[in-house]
Design an enzyme around this catalytic site. Structure first.
Site, mmCIF file in Angstrom:
data_model
loop_
_atom_site.group_PDB
_atom_site.id
_atom_site.type_symbol
_atom_site.label_atom_id
_atom_site.label_comp_id
_atom_site.label_asym_id
_atom_site.label_seq_id
_atom_site.Cartn_x
_atom_site.Cartn_y
_atom_site.Cartn_z
ATOM 1 N N ARG A 1 -12.808 14.035 9.440
ATOM 2 C CA ARG A 1 -13.836 14.931 8.899
ATOM 3 C C ARG A 1 -15.196 14.259 9.033
ATOM 4 O O ARG A 1 -15.282 13.101 9.432
ATOM 5 C CB ARG A 1 -13.553 15.163 7.410
ATOM 6 C CG ARG A 1 -13.475 13.835 6.667
ATOM 7 C CD ARG A 1 -13.514 13.976 5.172
ATOM 8 N NE ARG A 1 -13.079 12.750 4.503
ATOM 9 C CZ ARG A 1 -13.831 11.707 4.246
ATOM 10 N NH1 ARG A 1 -15.112 11.721 4.601
ATOM 11 N NH2 ARG A 1 -13.355 10.629 3.648
ATOM 12 N N LYS B 1 0.830 -1.209 0.000
ATOM 13 C CA LYS B 1 0.000 0.000 0.000
ATOM 14 C C LYS B 1 0.865 1.260 0.000
ATOM 15 O O LYS B 1 1.922 1.283 0.634
ATOM 16 C CB LYS B 1 -0.911 0.019 1.238
ATOM 17 C CG LYS B 1 -1.867 -1.158 1.303
ATOM 18 C CD LYS B 1 -2.565 -1.233 2.651
ATOM 19 C CE LYS B 1 -3.773 -0.335 2.705
ATOM 20 N NZ LYS B 1 -4.578 -0.593 3.945
ATOM 21 N N ASN C 1 -10.468 8.964 9.157
ATOM 22 C CA ASN C 1 -10.878 10.159 8.428
ATOM 23 C C ASN C 1 -11.188 11.256 9.427
ATOM 24 O O ASN C 1 -12.020 11.080 10.310
ATOM 25 C CB ASN C 1 -12.090 9.867 7.549
ATOM 26 C CG ASN C 1 -11.733 8.933 6.412
ATOM 27 O OD1 ASN C 1 -10.686 9.079 5.798
ATOM 28 N ND2 ASN C 1 -12.576 7.965 6.150
ATOM 29 N N GLU D 1 0.963 -5.061 4.324
ATOM 30 C CA GLU D 1 0.017 -5.633 5.285
ATOM 31 C C GLU D 1 -0.374 -7.032 4.862
ATOM 32 O O GLU D 1 -0.355 -7.342 3.668
ATOM 33 C CB GLU D 1 -1.280 -4.795 5.301
ATOM 34 C CG GLU D 1 -1.184 -3.555 6.124
ATOM 35 C CD GLU D 1 -2.463 -2.729 6.114
ATOM 36 O OE1 GLU D 1 -3.433 -3.090 5.404
ATOM 37 O OE2 GLU D 1 -2.486 -1.728 6.822
ATOM 38 N N VAL E 1 -19.811 11.119 4.367
ATOM 39 C CA VAL E 1 -21.070 11.080 3.609
ATOM 40 C C VAL E 1 -22.150 10.352 4.417
ATOM 41 O O VAL E 1 -23.282 10.818 4.549
ATOM 42 C CB VAL E 1 -20.857 10.367 2.254
ATOM 43 C CG1 VAL E 1 -22.171 10.235 1.499
ATOM 44 C CG2 VAL E 1 -19.809 11.076 1.411
ATOM 45 N N HIS F 1 -16.192 -3.989 5.916
ATOM 46 C CA HIS F 1 -15.705 -2.652 6.252
ATOM 47 C C HIS F 1 -16.606 -2.116 7.366
ATOM 48 O O HIS F 1 -17.792 -1.895 7.144
ATOM 49 C CB HIS F 1 -15.763 -1.738 5.028
ATOM 50 C CG HIS F 1 -15.420 -0.302 5.318
ATOM 51 N ND1 HIS F 1 -14.311 0.327 4.807
ATOM 52 C CD2 HIS F 1 -16.047 0.626 6.092
ATOM 53 C CE1 HIS F 1 -14.270 1.567 5.249
ATOM 54 N NE2 HIS F 1 -15.315 1.791 6.028
ATOM 55 N N GLY G 1 -8.361 6.385 -2.194
ATOM 56 C CA GLY G 1 -9.230 5.853 -3.231
ATOM 57 C C GLY G 1 -8.780 4.507 -3.774
ATOM 58 O O GLY G 1 -9.096 4.137 -4.889
HETATM 59 P P1 ADP Z 1 -7.615 4.226 0.513
HETATM 60 O O1 ADP Z 1 -7.261 5.421 1.339
HETATM 61 O O2 ADP Z 1 -6.863 4.157 -0.776
HETATM 62 O O3 ADP Z 1 -9.090 4.052 0.370
HETATM 63 P P2 ADP Z 1 -7.539 2.075 2.511
HETATM 64 O O4 ADP Z 1 -6.396 1.736 3.380
HETATM 65 O O5 ADP Z 1 -8.723 2.709 3.139
HETATM 66 O O6 ADP Z 1 -6.990 2.964 1.291
HETATM 67 O O7 ADP Z 1 -7.978 0.774 1.740
HETATM 68 C C1 ADP Z 1 -8.928 0.827 0.716
HETATM 69 C C2 ADP Z 1 -9.610 -0.498 0.575
HETATM 70 O O8 ADP Z 1 -8.673 -1.522 0.230
HETATM 71 C C3 ADP Z 1 -10.271 -0.998 1.834
HETATM 72 O O9 ADP Z 1 -11.569 -0.465 1.998
HETATM 73 C C4 ADP Z 1 -10.304 -2.487 1.552
HETATM 74 O O10 ADP Z 1 -11.343 -2.751 0.626
HETATM 75 C C5 ADP Z 1 -8.993 -2.737 0.859
HETATM 76 N N1 ADP Z 1 -7.916 -3.093 1.810
HETATM 77 C C6 ADP Z 1 -7.090 -2.241 2.465
HETATM 78 N N2 ADP Z 1 -6.226 -2.920 3.260
HETATM 79 C C7 ADP Z 1 -6.509 -4.232 3.096
HETATM 80 C C8 ADP Z 1 -5.970 -5.456 3.656
HETATM 81 N N3 ADP Z 1 -4.952 -5.463 4.509
HETATM 82 N N4 ADP Z 1 -6.529 -6.625 3.249
HETATM 83 C C9 ADP Z 1 -7.551 -6.640 2.373
HETATM 84 N N5 ADP Z 1 -8.095 -5.543 1.813
HETATM 85 C C10 ADP Z 1 -7.592 -4.343 2.168
#
Ligand code: ADP
Length: 447
Positions: A291, A158, A289, A200, A294, A208, A164
């Site tokens: 803030r 990541k 977040n 991760e 939605v 979620h 997004g």
């Molecule tokens: P962003 O800020 O890009 O939205 P997030 O960390 O919130 O990044 O992750 C976005 C989405 O990616 C999450 O809602 C989930 O669907 C998926 N995701 C993130 N981390 C993991 C993980 N460790 N294992 C599986 N899916 C993940």
């Protein structure tokens, strides 16, 4: 209390904030681009200022124009809504330098949570459970492989500056990992100008689940339960519900209290959301977040607490209006995001609304800035409204939602309303049995 609040946003959320200000007896200033001069929040505001041409970077993201609008109108506070400048620490700093209150957290807290590695380290130090993975940035393949040995495959790379869902890559073995590391890095650099990545364990079928918190900035904080936002398309939430169909009361209060306690330690100010993936009874922090979100409306439905009113109170120094013991979770609420899009292809469908009839009745709320004859401009995101339904039970809520969707008339453009009718007819949805991949699979099977 503030005498005049400038609303630095557009669409349904600008109207939402305007309503909270009116109830508090605060004067409102709308700012808008040239494409939004006929918007409902502009019509209803006490004053309005045109801040630039249609592109967001020239108007809703134009800090100088917004600060100038505050000075011209004498606004003493700014509510940023969500998106646009709502998580922009520089904006918060600039307002502060001008003696204008930013209705939100401190710029330092925005920065802390805006960088994902720092956010995760902070979460760990505050006692919030996280996904196992790298302890900070991953620099090379050897390091990545040794971490993967500990967590087990699959793993996820990541971007620390990510958003997004961009800059994320899954790897199932050492070979894929080396590939994933370099593509995630170059995507991160291209999208965010920062190639730092971390790692991760990849969770296979999580939900979620996010916890709403409110803090007064002095060390008092409460949680307002959770929202289940597992139904997503391309990482965009489509349908949210509170409470989550997968948690019981004890689990809710346990994770809620962990989050509230973390916010007390942090001396967090304002509204915030702590997002988790939830799998096999475990919670794994993904981000915070700083803030309003939605989907804050479903929390309002089950708690009866006006979150925007709380944000404004807190920013004015009046503190929280409730203590944890005052907060009760009543019934069930669902929000459907109505987008001006083709319900099958999701291609945006801007244009003029020729006929508009929103549903009403007990337990039904529609937050939308549109009206009959309104022309939806093509420049912004396609969310045109939110249908929020509340019932004493989940079953009652779903029956009410079906009836509300049947009443909803939006002619002249395409909307995602038919998608929600399909979802309501599905047994998995009826049983609350879905994870974050469910909707994508459902849509793929349909087409
Ligand atoms: P962003 O800020 O890009 O939205 P997030 O960390 O919130 O990044 O992750 C976005 C989405 O990616 C999450 O809602 C989930 O669907 C998926 N995701 C993130 N981390 C993991 C993980 N460790 N294992 C599986 N899916 C993940």
């Amino acid at each position: 209390m503030f005498s005049k609040v400038l609303i630095a946003n557009r669409g349904e959320i600008a109207l939402r904030v305007l309503r909270a200000c009116k109830e508090l007896g605060i004067k409102t200033v709308a700012v808008h681009s040239t494409a939004d001069q006929d918007a409902m929040h502009v019509r209803l505001a006490d004053e309005s200022v045109c801040i630039g041409p249609p592109p967001s970077r020239d108007s809703y993201l134009n800090i100088h124009q917004i600060v100038a609008a505050c000075e011209i109108t004498g606004a003493d506070a700014v509510h940023p809504g969500y998106g646009f400048l709502s998580e922009n620490a520089k904006f918060a700093d600039i307002l502060d330098a001008h003696g204008i209150t930013f209705i939100g957290p401190t710029a330092d807290h925005i920065r802390l949570m805006g960088d994902k590695i720092t956010a995760k380290k902070t979460a760990v130090s505050l006692g919030i459970p996280c996904v196992p993975g790298s302890d900070g940035e991953v620099h090379d393949v050897d390091q990545a492989i040794s971490i993967a040995k500990e967590t087990g495959y699959p793993v996820l790379i990541k971007a620390t500056a990510g958003g997004g869902g961009k800059g994320m890559k899954v790897a199932h073995n050492d070979e894929e990992l080396s590939e994933a590391l370099s593509t995630a890095r170059s995507e991160a650099l291209a999208n965010f100008g920062n190639d730092a990545v971390y790692m991760e364990k990849y969770l296979g079928r999580p939900r979620h689940i996010e916890v709403q918190v409110l803090g007064d900035g002095e060390g008092n904080a409460v949680h307002l339960g959770e929202r289940d936002c597992s139904l997503q398309r391309r990482h965009q939430k489509v349908w949210e519900e509170a409470n989550s169909p997968s948690l019981n009361e004890d689990q809710r209060m346990e994770i809620g209290e962990i989050c509230a306690e973390a916010m007390r330690k942090l001396k967090y100010r304002g509204a915030g959301t702590i997002e988790f993936l939830y799998e096999n009874g475990g919670f794994y922090f993904i981000e915070m977040n700083t803030r309003l979100q939605v989907e804050h409306t479903i929390t309002e439905a089950i708690t009866g607490i006006d979150l925007v009113n709380e944000q404004i109170r807190i920013a004015s120094g009046a503190g929280l209006s409730v203590s944890q013991d005052d907060i009760r979770f009543q019934g069930h609420a669902i929000e459907c995001r109505i987008n001006a899009e083709d319900p099958n292809t999701f291609v945006p469908s801007p244009g003029t609304i020729t006929h508009y009839h929103p549903p009403g009745g007990l337990g039904v709320r529609v937050d939308s800035g549109v009206y009959q004859g309104y022309r939806i401009p093509p420049f912004y995101d396609s969310l045109i409204g939110k249908l929020i339904v509340h019932g004493r039970t989940r079953v009652e809520c779903m029956m009410r939602l079906r009836r509300a969707l049947d009443e909803f008339v939006v002619d002249g453009i395409k909307t995602t309303i038919p998608l929600f009718r399909d979802l309501l007819a599905n047994p998995d949805i009826a049983n609350g049995d879905y994870d974050i991949h469910w909707l994508e699979k459902f849509l793929a099977a349909k087409s």
